[in-house]
Design a protein around this motif. Sequence first.
Motif, PDB file in Angstrom:
ATOM      1  N   ASN A 133       0.903  -1.296  -0.043  1.00  0.00           N
ATOM      2  CA  ASN A 133       0.076   0.028  -0.084  1.00  0.00           C
ATOM      3  C   ASN A 133       0.778   1.358   0.083  1.00  0.00           C
ATOM      4  N   ARG A 134       2.226   1.235   0.743  1.00  0.00           N
ATOM      5  CA  ARG A 134       2.739   2.175   0.862  1.00  0.00           C
ATOM      6  C   ARG A 134       3.442   2.677  -0.591  1.00  0.00           C
ATOM      7  N   ALA A 135       3.845   1.451  -0.999  1.00  0.00           N
ATOM      8  CA  ALA A 135       4.523   1.829  -2.521  1.00  0.00           C
ATOM      9  C   ALA A 135       3.442   2.252  -3.522  1.00  0.00           C
ATOM     10  N   LEU A 136       2.268   1.735  -3.604  1.00  0.00           N
ATOM     11  CA  LEU A 136       1.270   2.245  -4.389  1.00  0.00           C
ATOM     12  C   LEU A 136       1.117   3.952  -4.167  1.00  0.00           C
ATOM     13  N   GLN A 137       0.898   4.050  -2.990  1.00  0.00           N
ATOM     14  CA  GLN A 137       0.705   5.801  -2.626  1.00  0.00           C
ATOM     15  C   GLN A 137       1.863   6.358  -2.862  1.00  0.00           C
ATOM     16  N   ALA A 160      -3.671  15.725  -0.258  1.00  0.00           N
ATOM     17  CA  ALA A 160      -4.298  14.491   0.133  1.00  0.00           C
ATOM     18  C   ALA A 160      -3.413  13.130   0.007  1.00  0.00           C
ATOM     19  N   ALA A 161      -2.826  13.080  -1.179  1.00  0.00           N
ATOM     20  CA  ALA A 161      -1.945  11.933  -1.671  1.00  0.00           C
ATOM     21  C   ALA A 161      -0.692  11.991  -0.554  1.00  0.00           C
ATOM     22  N   ARG A 162      -0.253  12.810  -0.283  1.00  0.00           N
ATOM     23  CA  ARG A 162       0.863  13.063   0.659  1.00  0.00           C
ATOM     24  C   ARG A 162       0.624  12.531   1.964  1.00  0.00           C
ATOM     25  N   GLN A 163      -0.606  13.178   2.742  1.00  0.00           N
ATOM     26  CA  GLN A 163      -0.914  12.803   3.777  1.00  0.00           C
ATOM     27  C   GLN A 163      -1.310  11.120   4.150  1.00  0.00           C
ATOM     28  N   ARG A 164      -2.073  10.708   2.776  1.00  0.00           N
ATOM     29  CA  ARG A 164      -2.312   9.284   3.004  1.00  0.00           C
ATOM     30  C   ARG A 164      -0.792   8.381   3.002  1.00  0.00           C
ATOM     31  N   LEU A 165       0.018   8.906   2.292  1.00  0.00           N
ATOM     32  CA  LEU A 165       1.479   8.369   2.066  1.00  0.00           C
ATOM     33  C   LEU A 165       1.862   8.159   3.833  1.00  0.00           C
ATOM     34  N   ILE A 166       2.127   9.444   4.157  1.00  0.00           N
ATOM     35  CA  ILE A 166       2.173   9.451   5.607  1.00  0.00           C
ATOM     36  C   ILE A 166       1.580   8.495   6.804  1.00  0.00           C
ATOM     37  N   GLN A 167       0.220   8.454   6.402  1.00  0.00           N
ATOM     38  CA  GLN A 167      -0.498   7.447   7.302  1.00  0.00           C
ATOM     39  C   GLN A 167       0.001   5.998   6.985  1.00  0.00           C
ATOM     40  N   ASP A 208       3.662   5.931  -5.482  1.00  0.00           N
ATOM     41  CA  ASP A 208       3.477   6.285  -7.007  1.00  0.00           C
ATOM     42  C   ASP A 208       2.230   7.169  -7.324  1.00  0.00           C
ATOM     43  N   GLU A 209       1.420   7.173  -6.511  1.00  0.00           N
ATOM     44  CA  GLU A 209       0.218   8.198  -6.570  1.00  0.00           C
ATOM     45  C   GLU A 209       0.679   9.635  -6.231  1.00  0.00           C
ATOM     46  N   VAL A 210       1.576   9.658  -5.378  1.00  0.00           N
ATOM     47  CA  VAL A 210       2.277  11.152  -4.898  1.00  0.00           C
ATOM     48  C   VAL A 210       2.925  11.653  -5.918  1.00  0.00           C
TER      49      VAL A 210
END
Length: 386
Positions: A136-140, A163-170, A142-144
């Motif tokens: 999940n972290r790898a996919l996020q 939002a993408a960056r916040q989700r990656l941190i989470q 990529d999204e960022v």
Amino acid sequence: MQKTPLGAKYTLFLALGIVLILALIIVTRPQPQAQQSELPPVKVAAAPVVLSDLQPSVRVGGYLQPAQQARLQFQVQGRLQERWVEPGDMVAAGDKLLRLEQEDYRDLVAEAEAQLALEQAALARDRKLLALAERNRALQQDEVARQQRLGSESLSSKAALDAARQRLIQLQAEEAQLRYSVDTAPARLDKLAATLRRARRNLARTTLQAPFAGTVNRVLVEVGDDVSPNDVALELLDLSQLEFYAEIDRAVVTQLQRGQSIEVLVGEKVYGAEIVALQQHPDPDTYTYALRARFDNPGLVSGANAEARLLLPELNQVMTVPVSALVHDNGRIYLFVVRDGVLQRRQVRLGARQGERQVILSGVEAGERVVTRGGASLSDGLKVES
């Protein structure tokens, strides 16, 4: 009146004169001189100081004790449930002797097993979750990166990037938490495994077993008694071998060594034994040193009085005299040496004694003749013949 004749007068005067002269001679005669006679020499028994090879030994008193004995205690507390032995019973190493109630200790084992199983299952779960979190972290990530490529000119693009960056941190935080759980799982498993092992040991400790083959001497607890780890529950003796125990002085202990053979005397019989222990520092109260010598038990009773003959190092070509030759006076030891028919009193220093022979370290020379008995009634300078 008749007159006395003249001749008679002369006769009387002559007799009186003779009496006076005799009296004078008696009064003035010289006194006889006393004659001094020399006493004859005193007859004594004498023998030479000789050089001898001796094997000195000493005898010490002691008693017999088991070669091995144990005062057994439970290492856990509880109520006694089983008593399988009585005093006098013979047991083999590992035989069961006594047992406490086990229910509480079984429950502790079951609880520790459950805790360990739960932790093992949690570790398996966290490993799977960590793999998912990594994906999940790898996919996020990529999204960022994709949002960054779209640019930040419009407000919608900027909001999507944030939002993408916040989700990656989470997701990174969730991954770090799972990784910590997986990395520290071995330590938690070790701790729980140790708890389980301890619970199993305590369960095993509810049964008291014989540490060696022997004879039960005493059982100090009854079924139903509450037993604590400080209570001696049973005494076990190994009577297949016995030990002779004695306390000896420093002069003897310095001449012995471990592994040395000695003779143990019990009654009229003699048994060969080997020294297995020699105390090196004295008892503070008695200032004696403990000695233990072991031998196979031929059927003797522990606790019996015994005596040991200890062989000391051999002495070669030492001066010896009969023990009867020694004269004790005010704590000192003397010998009377016969020289030219006259006694010389010599103070001597003693060594070891072997039977009726006494080693002399100094004070006389080999070959000199010494009085062998009756020295207490003699004096220095007395003329003797032997």
